[in-house]
Every structure is written in structure tokens, then in C-alpha cells.
Design a protein around this motif. Structure first.
Motif, short mmCIF file in Angstrom:
data_model
loop_
_atom_site.label_atom_id
_atom_site.label_comp_id
_atom_site.label_asym_id
_atom_site.label_seq_id
_atom_site.Cartn_x
_atom_site.Cartn_y
_atom_site.Cartn_z
N SER A 52 0.82 -1.21 -0.17
CA SER A 52 0.01 -0.12 0.11
C SER A 52 0.89 1.45 0.02
O SER A 52 0.33 2.28 -0.55
CB SER A 52 -0.91 -0.02 1.10
OG SER A 52 -0.09 -0.05 2.51
N VAL A 53 1.98 1.04 0.50
CA VAL A 53 2.78 2.40 0.80
C VAL A 53 3.40 2.70 -0.89
O VAL A 53 3.41 3.94 -1.30
CB VAL A 53 3.97 2.07 1.72
CG1 VAL A 53 5.11 3.26 1.26
CG2 VAL A 53 3.95 2.11 2.95
N HIS A 54 3.79 1.59 -1.56
CA HIS A 54 3.95 1.95 -2.92
C HIS A 54 2.80 2.27 -3.74
O HIS A 54 3.02 3.23 -4.59
CB HIS A 54 4.65 0.48 -3.46
CG HIS A 54 5.15 0.68 -4.78
ND1 HIS A 54 4.26 0.71 -6.10
CD2 HIS A 54 6.42 0.54 -5.32
CE1 HIS A 54 4.96 0.61 -7.11
NE2 HIS A 54 6.19 0.37 -6.60
N GLY A 55 1.78 1.77 -3.60
CA GLY A 55 0.58 2.33 -4.34
C GLY A 55 0.19 3.74 -4.08
O GLY A 55 -0.28 4.36 -4.91
N ASN A 56 0.37 3.99 -2.95
CA ASN A 56 -0.14 5.28 -2.45
C ASN A 56 1.00 6.45 -2.94
O ASN A 56 0.38 7.36 -3.68
CB ASN A 56 -0.32 5.47 -0.83
CG ASN A 56 -0.53 6.89 -0.28
OD1 ASN A 56 -1.70 7.37 -0.64
ND2 ASN A 56 0.32 7.58 0.02
N THR A 57 1.98 6.08 -2.82
CA THR A 57 3.09 6.98 -3.49
C THR A 57 2.82 7.24 -5.02
O THR A 57 2.86 8.22 -5.49
CB THR A 57 4.58 6.72 -2.87
OG1 THR A 57 4.53 6.29 -1.79
CG2 THR A 57 5.40 7.62 -3.56
N ALA A 129 10.68 3.47 -4.99
CA ALA A 129 11.53 2.60 -4.38
C ALA A 129 11.18 2.21 -2.82
O ALA A 129 11.23 2.77 -1.94
CB ALA A 129 13.02 3.15 -4.30
N ALA A 130 10.65 0.87 -2.93
CA ALA A 130 10.11 0.63 -1.52
C ALA A 130 11.58 -0.39 -0.74
O ALA A 130 11.67 -0.10 0.25
CB ALA A 130 8.93 -0.57 -1.60
N SER A 131 11.94 -1.19 -1.75
CA SER A 131 13.12 -2.01 -1.18
C SER A 131 14.39 -1.67 -2.17
O SER A 131 15.52 -2.58 -1.88
CB SER A 131 12.67 -3.35 -1.04
OG SER A 131 12.18 -4.04 -2.25
N SER A 132 14.23 -1.06 -3.07
CA SER A 132 15.13 -1.02 -4.26
C SER A 132 16.06 0.33 -4.38
O SER A 132 16.33 0.61 -5.56
CB SER A 132 14.59 -1.53 -5.62
OG SER A 132 13.86 -0.50 -5.83
N ILE A 133 15.99 1.30 -3.32
CA ILE A 133 16.47 2.57 -3.68
C ILE A 133 17.91 2.48 -3.99
O ILE A 133 18.34 3.23 -5.00
CB ILE A 133 16.40 3.38 -2.07
CG1 ILE A 133 16.98 4.61 -2.34
CG2 ILE A 133 17.25 2.47 -1.21
CD1 ILE A 133 16.14 5.52 -3.23
N ASN A 134 18.93 1.50 -3.72
CA ASN A 134 20.21 1.68 -4.16
C ASN A 134 20.15 1.41 -5.59
O ASN A 134 20.90 1.97 -6.23
CB ASN A 134 21.00 0.92 -3.21
CG ASN A 134 21.31 1.15 -2.10
OD1 ASN A 134 21.34 2.28 -1.58
ND2 ASN A 134 21.58 0.20 -0.98
#
Length: 213
Positions: A52-57, A129-134
């Protein structure tokens, strides 16, 4: 980065494959829910669940961009989770992509990846980027520089932050104001995301309308 074993592909990392092997996996039924990237003989298939964080953003950023362009009379066309392909060379599937400006030619509407061999790459690309920021800051950034995207935003969904890059001459630099949407402060996008944590879409949009009008 690892070398591929096509019978047991490691997802959510960059894997060394040929273009033909990449195309074989694009059509493989086991990966139909994946998002595909290809650059300099390396492929990444993202299969992580979208929360939901990804979808909201994603939703908030699309609202900000579209509202701003509408009120400023800027020609724009957006795509969500769409593949853009430079045959035999590269592919990306960003969360959001926009073609912006009067001189831009919009891609045809069909069920195939957008062919950017002859057509320009999107003007603005956004990755959530939820887990792929790097990875988004690294290899994907190089991919978008190479494709000729004009502007690249990375939304750090975990920290409700945003990093925006202007891309020119094959390189990129951080910016505080959009160049493809002149006058749009990146801080406004960030605040809209922050507000969305406690406010509904209507409240956030009304706040944006007040800022942009």
C-alpha cells in the motif's frame, strides 16, 4: 550481479543474459507479473509484492504531475507500469512515465511495449523505491541516462522522500525544481506525499490546487 541460469532465474537482482535470453523470459508464463529491465547485457526481473505504501506514493505523484500540467496548460500524456523497449539494446518498465511538451510525439496505444528505437524515450520517469533504492540510484539511473530520459525521479517510499535528477549529455545531476515541468518544486511533491499519510486524496488535491493556482 550474477550470471543467468535460465532454468532457475534469480529475481530482483541484475543477471547477465543475452537479449535473446531476455526475450525468452519476457514471454515466460512464470514471470508475467514481473517488471523487466535490460541494460548492457544485464537483466532485472522485479517480482516483489507491491504494498500500500508503494501504491499510495504512485497515486500521489501521478496526481501532482497531472494537476500541475493541467493548470499550467502543459501538454502531457502518462503511462503506468508500461514497458519501453529499444530492441536488442535495452528495456525499462518504470512505475510512471510521462511524455511532456508540445513538440513530443506520443506513442501509439496498443498492447505491445512502446518502441523507442525511432520514438523518443519518455520525458519524465518515476520509480517508487520500497526496497530497491540503491538500485534505482545506481544501475537504473545509468539505464535512464543512456535511454535519453530528460528527468528521473526516485521516490523513497519507506522514508517518504524524493530525489530528482535532470539528465543531459548522458549524465545526471540532482535538482530542486523540475525542468520539464517548469516552476514545480520537488519539495511540493514531497509534501504532497507527506500529507497523503494522514489526508485523503481530495484534501491533498485541494491543497495542491491552492498551491498551483
Amino acid at each position: 550481479m550474477v550470471v543467468a541460469n535460465l532454468s532457475n532465474i534469480v529475481t530482483d537482482t541484475w543477471v547477465n543474459v543475452t537479449w535473446d535470453e531476455f526475450m525468452e523470459l519476457v514471454d515466460h508464463p512464470d514471470y508475467q507479473q514481473g517488471r523487466f529491465y535490460y541494460y548492457q547485457n544485464y537483466m532485472r526481473i522485479e517480482m516483489s509484492p507491491v504494498g500500500s505504501v508503494h501504491g499510495n506514493t504512485n497515486n500521489v505523484v501521478a496526481n501532482v504531475v497531472n494537476l500541475y500540467a493541467t493548470l499550467k496548460n502543459i501538454k502531457i500524456k502518462g503511462w503506468v507500469n508500461t514497458s519501453f523497449r529499444k530492441t536488442s539494446e535495452g528495456e525499462c518498465q518504470p512505475d510512471l512515465a510521462f511524455y511532456i511538451g508540445d513538440k513530443v510525439t506520443f506513442p501509439p496505444l496498443n498492447n505491445s511495449p512502446v518502441d523507442i528505437n525511432g520514438l523518443a524515450a519518455p520525458t519524465l520517469v518515476v520509480e517508487i523505491a520500497a526496497s530497491s533504492i540503491n538500485d534505482d540510484l545506481g544501475f537504473k539511473r545509468l539505464l535512464y541516462e543512456w535511454l535519453g530520459v530528460k528527468e528521473y525521479w526516485i521516490m523513497d517510499a519507506k522514508n517518504n522522500d524524493i530525489i530528482a535528477f535532470e539528465i543531459s549529455d548522458g549524465g545526471s545531476r540532482t535538482i530542486g525544481e523540475s525542468k520539464v515541468l517548469p516552476g514545480l518544486n520537488i519539495a511540493t511533491v514531497k509534501e504532497a506525499i507527506q500529507r497523503s499519510l494522514t489526508q485523503d486524496d481530495g484534501e491533498v488535491n485541494r491543497w495542491l490546487l491552492g498551491i498551483f493556482s
